[in-house]
Write a protein that holds these residues in place. Structure first.
Motif, mmCIF file in Angstrom:
data_model
loop_
_atom_site.group_PDB
_atom_site.id
_atom_site.type_symbol
_atom_site.label_atom_id
_atom_site.label_comp_id
_atom_site.label_asym_id
_atom_site.label_seq_id
_atom_site.Cartn_x
_atom_site.Cartn_y
_atom_site.Cartn_z
ATOM 1 N N VAL A 128 0.848 -1.207 0.000
ATOM 2 C CA VAL A 128 0.000 0.000 0.000
ATOM 3 C C VAL A 128 0.878 1.250 0.000
ATOM 4 C CG1 VAL A 128 -1.623 1.364 1.382
ATOM 5 C CG2 VAL A 128 -1.983 -1.107 1.100
ATOM 6 N N PHE A 129 1.937 1.233 0.806
ATOM 7 C CA PHE A 129 2.828 2.401 0.846
ATOM 8 C C PHE A 129 3.426 2.687 -0.528
ATOM 9 C CE2 PHE A 129 7.365 3.670 1.114
ATOM 10 C CZ PHE A 129 7.159 5.007 1.409
ATOM 11 N N TYR A 130 3.938 1.662 -1.193
ATOM 12 C CA TYR A 130 4.564 1.881 -2.504
ATOM 13 C C TYR A 130 3.526 2.215 -3.575
ATOM 14 C CZ TYR A 130 9.046 0.585 -0.590
ATOM 15 O OH TYR A 130 10.206 0.577 0.156
ATOM 16 N N LEU A 131 2.278 1.783 -3.375
ATOM 17 C CA LEU A 131 1.200 2.215 -4.264
ATOM 18 C C LEU A 131 0.968 3.713 -4.123
ATOM 19 C CD1 LEU A 131 -1.185 1.574 -6.183
ATOM 20 C CD2 LEU A 131 -2.578 1.184 -4.133
ATOM 21 N N LEU A 132 0.969 4.199 -2.888
ATOM 22 C CA LEU A 132 0.792 5.636 -2.654
ATOM 23 C C LEU A 132 1.961 6.429 -3.239
ATOM 24 C CD1 LEU A 132 -0.543 5.631 1.031
ATOM 25 C CD2 LEU A 132 -1.855 5.814 -1.093
ATOM 26 N N LYS A 133 3.163 5.891 -3.108
ATOM 27 C CA LYS A 133 4.334 6.537 -3.703
ATOM 28 C C LYS A 133 4.199 6.580 -5.228
ATOM 29 C CE LYS A 133 7.995 7.415 -2.040
ATOM 30 N NZ LYS A 133 8.597 8.711 -1.597
ATOM 31 N N TYR A 134 3.751 5.461 -5.799
ATOM 32 C CA TYR A 134 3.629 5.367 -7.253
ATOM 33 C C TYR A 134 2.544 6.299 -7.784
ATOM 34 C CZ TYR A 134 3.517 3.201 -11.883
ATOM 35 O OH TYR A 134 3.589 2.972 -13.236
ATOM 36 N N SER A 135 1.515 6.550 -6.970
ATOM 37 C CA SER A 135 0.440 7.447 -7.412
ATOM 38 C C SER A 135 0.947 8.874 -7.616
ATOM 39 C CB SER A 135 -0.696 7.437 -6.389
ATOM 40 O OG SER A 135 -0.306 8.065 -5.172
ATOM 41 N N LYS A 136 2.048 9.202 -6.930
ATOM 42 C CA LYS A 136 2.631 10.545 -7.047
ATOM 43 C C LYS A 136 3.827 10.588 -8.006
ATOM 44 C CE LYS A 136 -0.153 11.965 -3.739
ATOM 45 N NZ LYS A 136 -1.317 12.849 -4.046
ATOM 46 N N ASP A 137 4.517 9.454 -8.106
ATOM 47 C CA ASP A 137 5.753 9.422 -8.878
ATOM 48 C C ASP A 137 5.898 8.039 -9.513
ATOM 49 O OD1 ASP A 137 8.270 9.743 -9.932
ATOM 50 O OD2 ASP A 137 9.318 9.782 -8.004
ATOM 51 N N GLN A 138 5.620 7.915 -10.822
ATOM 52 C CA GLN A 138 5.585 6.623 -11.499
ATOM 53 C C GLN A 138 6.988 6.106 -11.843
ATOM 54 O OE1 GLN A 138 2.996 9.080 -12.797
ATOM 55 N NE2 GLN A 138 1.983 8.179 -11.019
ATOM 56 N N GLN A 139 7.723 5.709 -10.783
ATOM 57 C CA GLN A 139 9.036 5.113 -10.975
ATOM 58 C C GLN A 139 8.916 3.595 -11.088
ATOM 59 O OE1 GLN A 139 12.403 6.407 -8.590
ATOM 60 N NE2 GLN A 139 11.312 8.262 -7.962
ATOM 61 N N VAL A 140 9.780 3.006 -11.917
ATOM 62 C CA VAL A 140 9.733 1.566 -12.166
ATOM 63 C C VAL A 140 9.965 0.771 -10.880
ATOM 64 C CG1 VAL A 140 10.890 -0.360 -13.344
ATOM 65 C CG2 VAL A 140 10.396 1.759 -14.587
ATOM 66 N N LYS A 141 10.867 1.242 -10.021
ATOM 67 C CA LYS A 141 11.167 0.495 -8.789
ATOM 68 C C LYS A 141 9.936 0.351 -7.914
ATOM 69 C CE LYS A 141 12.865 4.458 -6.067
ATOM 70 N NZ LYS A 141 14.022 4.999 -5.288
ATOM 71 N N TYR A 142 9.063 1.363 -7.932
ATOM 72 C CA TYR A 142 7.841 1.277 -7.145
ATOM 73 C C TYR A 142 6.900 0.215 -7.717
ATOM 74 C CZ TYR A 142 9.347 5.707 -5.053
ATOM 75 O OH TYR A 142 10.071 6.690 -4.397
ATOM 76 N N GLU A 143 6.903 0.044 -9.025
ATOM 77 C CA GLU A 143 6.077 -0.979 -9.661
ATOM 78 C C GLU A 143 6.430 -2.364 -9.107
ATOM 79 O OE1 GLU A 143 6.291 -0.845 -13.890
ATOM 80 O OE2 GLU A 143 5.799 1.286 -14.045
ATOM 81 N N TYR A 144 7.714 -2.655 -9.074
ATOM 82 C CA TYR A 144 8.161 -3.966 -8.599
ATOM 83 C C TYR A 144 7.888 -4.139 -7.103
ATOM 84 C CZ TYR A 144 10.353 -5.182 -13.017
ATOM 85 O OH TYR A 144 10.568 -5.510 -14.333
ATOM 86 N N LEU A 145 8.082 -3.080 -6.344
ATOM 87 C CA LEU A 145 7.867 -3.171 -4.895
ATOM 88 C C LEU A 145 6.392 -3.375 -4.557
ATOM 89 C CD1 LEU A 145 10.404 -0.426 -3.799
ATOM 90 C CD2 LEU A 145 10.547 -2.870 -3.257
#
Length: 459
Positions: A128-145
């Motif tokens: 959930v945390f990395y989803l929230l991060k990805y919602s603001k900043d679409q970095q590839v590392k967040y996708e995998y996490l």
């Protein structure tokens, strides 16, 4: 705060007895290979949480018998949970003090048990945390996490799949502009492999475990998933077991559940007029609402198309967590007036009181002490399918021989009546206590942990 909770969890893990589910896992894992655990070819019960089972088998092969080592993986789950929520609150600019509200919850003690729930909820919170991060900043590392932590949560507890699929739906909303990449292919392969594995082993469990959490005549709402969530927040099952023969107390427990239900629902309507002007998919409340309601759609679809059973109580702890996070965000962002914090305070106080009582309960003697105290006398065990007494007797070298087990009073009472010993003992769950006392006059009752009673019977 982290070390306070960690010490509290370690203390509970050290001094609490083996519980029913841990005992079942320990016995079920024995003599299984890694492949057999992965394929559910021998241990075919829902009780087998695959990552936890593999960990149990590793400890067994090392000759480790102390219960605290079998609970270490759950402490790792708490570490992940704490890290994730510290970061989520920092991201949302909410005081870290509110970690207490997110932690002291119906899943609180599962951070101390040798089960898969702690690792599942810890990894789910990370996802959930990395989803929230990805919602603001679409970095590839967040996708995998997002996907890796969600997959581990699902492998820890299969019913967390519905929560993970909901994360993937929200994740897909933000990824839609970046679909054409090798990363999409790799992540899709990982998710499809996970779905196939859970579908195959899920069929094995459904075919072999009639006592799986969720049964065919349970619905999604009444006597089902939704109702069980409100029961968990009000600790209804525990209170009913404590006051099962007190009609007045049972009525109060029912009204208390309704109060808790209102406390959970009311903060969902803390909405400002500006919230209706546009739907912002990156808004935290929008994301949380989707994550809360989408799992119910997936559960219904799975029930209709694959015959999957509706999960209850601890099998949907991710929903308890998401509801608490939504209540917290909704309350903090809506108003500073104390009246709006009442639902939050009531929910938190309820869990705090229950947790305090559970720690007080540790002052009572445990099953190991009961076995030692009754070593020279016959002991009759009145736990339905619970092998805790037998496991503790064997693991800790007590070697008490005169133990007999029964599934109900109709099995045990005749055995006790025929026993010619001057002193006999029955150890039972609280709901069996009164029905046992009806048959005997010269008795003495000792209270043990987790609501157990040791009944001493004299001729």
């Amino acid at each position: 705060m982290f070390f306070f909770f960690l010490i509290a969890f370690i203390f509970f893990a050290l001094y609490n007895d083996w519980i029913y589910d841990e005992t079942t896992s320990y016995n079920g894992v024995l003599n299984n290979s890694v492949w057999e655990l992965l394929t559910y070819s021998k241990f075919k019960l829902a009780n087998s949480h695959v990552i936890n089972s593999l960990y149990f088998r590793l400890l067994q092969q090392g000759g480790i018998i102390d219960i605290v080592y079998y609970r270490l993986l759950s402490l790792v789950g708490f570490l992940l949970f704490f890290i994730a929520n510290s970061k989520i609150l920092r991201l949302l600019k909410i005081n870290n003090f509110y970690l207490v509200f997110l932690t002291v919850a119906p899943y609180f003690f599962y951070f101390t048990y040798g089960r898969g729930y702690s690792l599942a909820i810890g990894c789910f919170a990370m996802s959930v945390f990395y989803l929230l991060k990805y919602s603001k900043d679409q970095q590839v590392k967040y996708e995998y996490l997002v996907v890796v932590f969600g997959a581990i949560a699902t492998l820890s507890i299969f019913s967390f799949l519905y929560g993970f699929l909901s994360i993937l739906v929200v994740f897909g909303i933000f990824k839609i502009r970046h679909l054409k990449s090798i990363h999409t292919v790799l992540l899709s392969v990982l998710v499809l492999a996970l779905l196939l594995y859970i579908y195959k082993v899920g069929k094995i469990v459904n075919a072999n475990d009639p006592s799986i959490i969720g049964i065919n005549n349970f619905s999604l709402f009444k006597y089902g998933t939704v109702s069980s969530i409100f029961s968990d927040f009000s600790y209804r099952e525990y209170l009913v077991n404590l006051f099962f023969n007190n009609a007045h107390a049972l009525r109060i427990i029912t009204f208390f559940k309704l109060l808790i239900m209102l406390c959970v629902i009311i903060p969902m309507f803390y909405i400002r007029k500006t919230d209706f002007r546009r739907i912002d998919p990156s808004n935290i409340k929008t994301i949380l609402l989707l994550l809360i309601f989408l799992p119910f759609l997936f559960m219904a679809a799975a029930n209709i198309f694959t015959g999957s059973l509706y999960p209850l109580t601890r099998a949907v702890f991710y929903l308890h967590y998401l509801l608490l996070l939504f209540i917290l965000v909704s309350t903090i962002t809506y108003s500073k007036k104390l009246i709006f914090y009442v639902p939050l305070v009531v929910i938190c106080l309820t869990s705090l009181i229950y947790s305090a009582y559970a720690y007080y309960d540790l002052s009572r003697p445990n099953i190991k002490e009961a076995l030692v105290a009754t070593k020279s006398y016959p002991l009759y065990v009145l736990f339905t399918n619970d092998k805790s007494v037998d496991l503790i007797n064997n693991l800790y070298g007590i070697k008490k021989e005169n133990i007999r087990e029964g599934r109900g009073t109709e099995n045990v009472i005749p055995l006790v009546q025929k026993d010619s010993s001057k002193i006999r003992y029955i150890i039972c769950w609280n709901e069996y206590k009164d029905s046992c006392l009806v048959y005997f006059k010269n008795t003495r009752i000792y209270k043990y942990r987790d609501g157990y009673s040791l009944i001493e019977i004299h001729r």
